[in-house]
Motif scaffolding. Structure first.
Motif, mmCIF file in Angstrom:
data_model
loop_
_atom_site.group_PDB
_atom_site.id
_atom_site.type_symbol
_atom_site.label_atom_id
_atom_site.label_comp_id
_atom_site.label_asym_id
_atom_site.label_seq_id
_atom_site.Cartn_x
_atom_site.Cartn_y
_atom_site.Cartn_z
ATOM 1 N N ALA B 75 -2.559 -7.973 -16.014
ATOM 2 C CA ALA B 75 -3.544 -8.131 -14.820
ATOM 3 C C ALA B 75 -4.747 -7.313 -15.016
ATOM 4 C CB ALA B 75 -2.766 -7.842 -13.688
ATOM 5 N N THR B 76 -5.890 -7.723 -14.871
ATOM 6 C CA THR B 76 -7.049 -6.682 -15.010
ATOM 7 C C THR B 76 -8.054 -6.697 -13.901
ATOM 8 O OG1 THR B 76 -8.448 -8.471 -15.806
ATOM 9 C CG2 THR B 76 -7.282 -7.523 -17.454
ATOM 10 N N LEU B 77 -8.169 -5.619 -13.595
ATOM 11 C CA LEU B 77 -9.276 -5.267 -12.397
ATOM 12 C C LEU B 77 -10.809 -4.727 -12.875
ATOM 13 C CD1 LEU B 77 -9.882 -5.303 -9.116
ATOM 14 C CD2 LEU B 77 -8.969 -2.816 -9.264
ATOM 15 N N LYS B 78 -11.782 -5.289 -12.652
ATOM 16 C CA LYS B 78 -13.159 -4.960 -13.392
ATOM 17 C C LYS B 78 -14.114 -4.634 -12.067
ATOM 18 C CE LYS B 78 -12.922 -7.776 -17.540
ATOM 19 N NZ LYS B 78 -13.502 -8.456 -18.324
ATOM 20 N N ILE B 79 -14.876 -3.624 -12.357
ATOM 21 C CA ILE B 79 -15.966 -3.360 -11.511
ATOM 22 C C ILE B 79 -17.243 -3.301 -12.182
ATOM 23 C CG2 ILE B 79 -16.748 -1.588 -9.780
ATOM 24 C CD1 ILE B 79 -13.801 -0.242 -9.674
ATOM 25 N N GLN B 80 -18.090 -3.881 -11.761
ATOM 26 C CA GLN B 80 -19.654 -3.994 -12.636
ATOM 27 C C GLN B 80 -20.652 -4.544 -11.686
ATOM 28 O OE1 GLN B 80 -20.949 -3.214 -15.311
ATOM 29 N NE2 GLN B 80 -22.658 -4.697 -15.217
ATOM 30 N N PRO B 81 -21.639 -3.606 -11.297
ATOM 31 C CA PRO B 81 -21.585 -2.330 -11.864
ATOM 32 C C PRO B 81 -20.828 -1.256 -10.793
ATOM 33 C CG PRO B 81 -23.571 -2.563 -10.471
ATOM 34 C CD PRO B 81 -22.574 -3.947 -10.546
ATOM 35 N N SER B 82 -20.316 -0.098 -11.514
ATOM 36 C CA SER B 82 -19.862 0.932 -10.921
ATOM 37 C C SER B 82 -20.521 1.665 -10.024
ATOM 38 C CB SER B 82 -18.895 1.865 -11.550
ATOM 39 O OG SER B 82 -19.730 2.304 -12.447
ATOM 40 N N GLU B 83 -19.981 2.295 -8.677
ATOM 41 C CA GLU B 83 -20.610 2.920 -7.877
ATOM 42 C C GLU B 83 -19.824 4.123 -7.404
ATOM 43 O OE1 GLU B 83 -22.098 0.843 -4.327
ATOM 44 O OE2 GLU B 83 -23.182 -0.640 -5.453
ATOM 45 N N PRO B 84 -20.468 5.419 -7.106
ATOM 46 C CA PRO B 84 -19.797 6.659 -6.856
ATOM 47 C C PRO B 84 -18.705 6.258 -5.601
ATOM 48 C CG PRO B 84 -22.132 7.111 -6.927
ATOM 49 C CD PRO B 84 -22.062 5.587 -7.168
ATOM 50 N N ARG B 85 -18.995 5.340 -4.706
ATOM 51 C CA ARG B 85 -18.073 5.055 -3.482
ATOM 52 C C ARG B 85 -16.831 4.414 -4.137
ATOM 53 N NH1 ARG B 85 -20.432 -0.506 -0.462
ATOM 54 N NH2 ARG B 85 -21.453 -1.049 -2.273
ATOM 55 N N ASP B 86 -16.711 3.942 -5.420
ATOM 56 C CA ASP B 86 -15.640 3.142 -6.182
ATOM 57 C C ASP B 86 -14.765 4.372 -6.451
ATOM 58 O OD1 ASP B 86 -17.775 0.962 -7.652
ATOM 59 O OD2 ASP B 86 -16.952 0.786 -5.530
ATOM 60 N N SER B 87 -15.055 5.656 -6.633
ATOM 61 C CA SER B 87 -14.155 6.514 -7.051
ATOM 62 C C SER B 87 -12.739 6.537 -6.168
ATOM 63 C CB SER B 87 -14.629 7.985 -6.854
ATOM 64 O OG SER B 87 -15.836 7.970 -7.866
ATOM 65 N N ALA B 88 -11.576 6.540 -6.582
ATOM 66 C CA ALA B 88 -10.656 6.354 -5.802
ATOM 67 C C ALA B 88 -9.413 6.140 -7.104
ATOM 68 C CB ALA B 88 -10.384 5.049 -5.168
ATOM 69 N N VAL B 89 -8.230 6.125 -6.567
ATOM 70 C CA VAL B 89 -6.775 5.886 -7.381
ATOM 71 C C VAL B 89 -6.467 4.291 -7.121
ATOM 72 C CG1 VAL B 89 -4.489 6.106 -8.064
ATOM 73 C CG2 VAL B 89 -6.028 8.202 -7.244
ATOM 74 N N TYR B 90 -6.613 3.650 -8.475
ATOM 75 C CA TYR B 90 -6.201 2.223 -8.310
ATOM 76 C C TYR B 90 -4.726 1.901 -8.641
ATOM 77 C CZ TYR B 90 -10.937 1.486 -7.356
ATOM 78 O OH TYR B 90 -12.545 1.499 -6.533
ATOM 79 N N PHE B 91 -3.948 1.372 -7.803
ATOM 80 C CA PHE B 91 -2.504 1.104 -8.270
ATOM 81 C C PHE B 91 -2.433 -0.310 -8.338
ATOM 82 C CE2 PHE B 91 -0.353 5.101 -7.907
ATOM 83 C CZ PHE B 91 -1.094 5.694 -6.673
ATOM 84 N N CYS B 92 -1.311 -0.715 -9.418
ATOM 85 C CA CYS B 92 -0.901 -2.017 -9.521
ATOM 86 C C CYS B 92 0.446 -1.889 -9.102
ATOM 87 C CB CYS B 92 -1.079 -2.367 -10.951
ATOM 88 S SG CYS B 92 -0.462 -4.026 -11.572
ATOM 89 N N ALA B 93 1.075 -3.186 -8.523
ATOM 90 C CA ALA B 93 2.381 -3.080 -8.222
ATOM 91 C C ALA B 93 2.780 -4.443 -8.515
ATOM 92 C CB ALA B 93 2.672 -2.683 -6.787
ATOM 93 N N SER B 94 4.120 -4.683 -8.975
ATOM 94 C CA SER B 94 4.517 -5.885 -9.035
ATOM 95 C C SER B 94 6.055 -6.142 -8.677
ATOM 96 C CB SER B 94 4.762 -6.281 -10.694
ATOM 97 O OG SER B 94 5.761 -5.582 -11.393
ATOM 98 N N GLY B 95 6.283 -7.494 -8.307
ATOM 99 C CA GLY B 95 7.822 -7.782 -7.793
ATOM 100 C C GLY B 95 7.965 -9.448 -8.039
ATOM 101 N N LEU B 96 9.028 -9.673 -7.555
ATOM 102 C CA LEU B 96 9.378 -11.155 -7.930
ATOM 103 C C LEU B 96 9.203 -11.868 -6.552
ATOM 104 C CD1 LEU B 96 10.463 -12.793 -10.245
ATOM 105 C CD2 LEU B 96 13.012 -12.239 -9.422
#
Lengths: 114, 116
Positions: B75-96
């Motif tokens: 799985a991919t998450l893209k940010i284009q163009p990035s901005e300072p307000r995008d600064s964060a921790v990005y989590f991925c989670a999975s399940g059934l």
């Protein structure tokens, strides 16, 4: 829309004492489940305990237990015999069973005082 | 232990640059979530997928964010163009699917993004 509210941004408890973290949620669904996740400084999200809404019996996992009040839409977490390793951010989460959408509260930071 | 793998763990980039975050869900899991964590907003659901198809991406700013699952193992998450307000921790989670209530969902270690 579903919402999850944790009204205590921070809490402190003395080591070996008991603490209760509060969580309320709002939903019109009947089939859902609830979680508490722990996030220590390592930032890893760790599942602490889960409760399915159709179950009346409160879930327990060792020192962790919940008080699930379905009519009041309340889901509190009790930690007994608090240990230093319990210090973390705790998140309450709601998941609806029909499409697995999960939303989180804003968290409660728990400090353990030695 | 089966785990969700996220890369990179940390990313510092300049404003305006493209950022791509990757997630390898647990083998066999067919539901994948992307969350963004900030101090102010907590954990926000950006998007989630079932069997690689997007179920809900209403939490994602569409003008600059995009999420995809090219195959069941990525799985991919893209940010284009990035901005300072995008600064964060990005989590991925999975399940059934439909077992999340019994088994919970497994989170990756997150990508800490800093946009300067």
């Amino acid at each position: 829309a579903q919402t999850v509210t944790q009204s205590q941004p921070e809490m402190s408890v003395q080591e070996a004492e008991t603490v209760t973290l509060s969580c309320t949620y709002d939903t019109s669904e009947s089939d859902y489940y609830l979680f508490w996740y722990k996030q220590p400084p390592s930032r890893q999200m760790i599942l602490v305990i889960r409760q399915e809404a159709y179950k009346q019996q409160n879930a327990t996992e060792n020192r962790f237990s919940v008080n699930f009040q379905k009519a009041a839409k309340s889901f509190s977490l009790k930690i007994s015999d608090s240990q230093l390793g319990d210090a973390a951010m705790y998140f309450c989460a709601y998941g609806r069973n029909r499409d697995d959408k999960i939303i989180f509260g804003k968290g409660t930071r728990l400090h353990i005082l030695p | 232990d089966a785990r969700v793998t996220q890369t990179p763990r940390h990313k510092v980039t300049e404003m305006g640059q493209e950022v791509t975050m990757r997630c390898q869900p647990i083998l066999g899991h067919n539901t994948v979530f992307w969350y963004r964590q900030t101090m102010m907003q907590g954990l926000e659901l950006l998007a989630y997928f079932r069997n690689r198809a997007p179920l809900d991406d209403s939490g994602m700013p569409k003008d600059r964010f995009s999420a995809e699952m090219p195959d069941a193992t990525l799985a991919t998450l893209k940010i284009q163009p990035s901005e300072p307000r995008d600064s964060a921790v990005y989590f991925c989670a999975s399940g059934l699917q439909r077992t999340g209530g019994r088994n919970g969902y497994t989170f990756g270690s997150g990508t800490r993004l800093t946009v300067v």
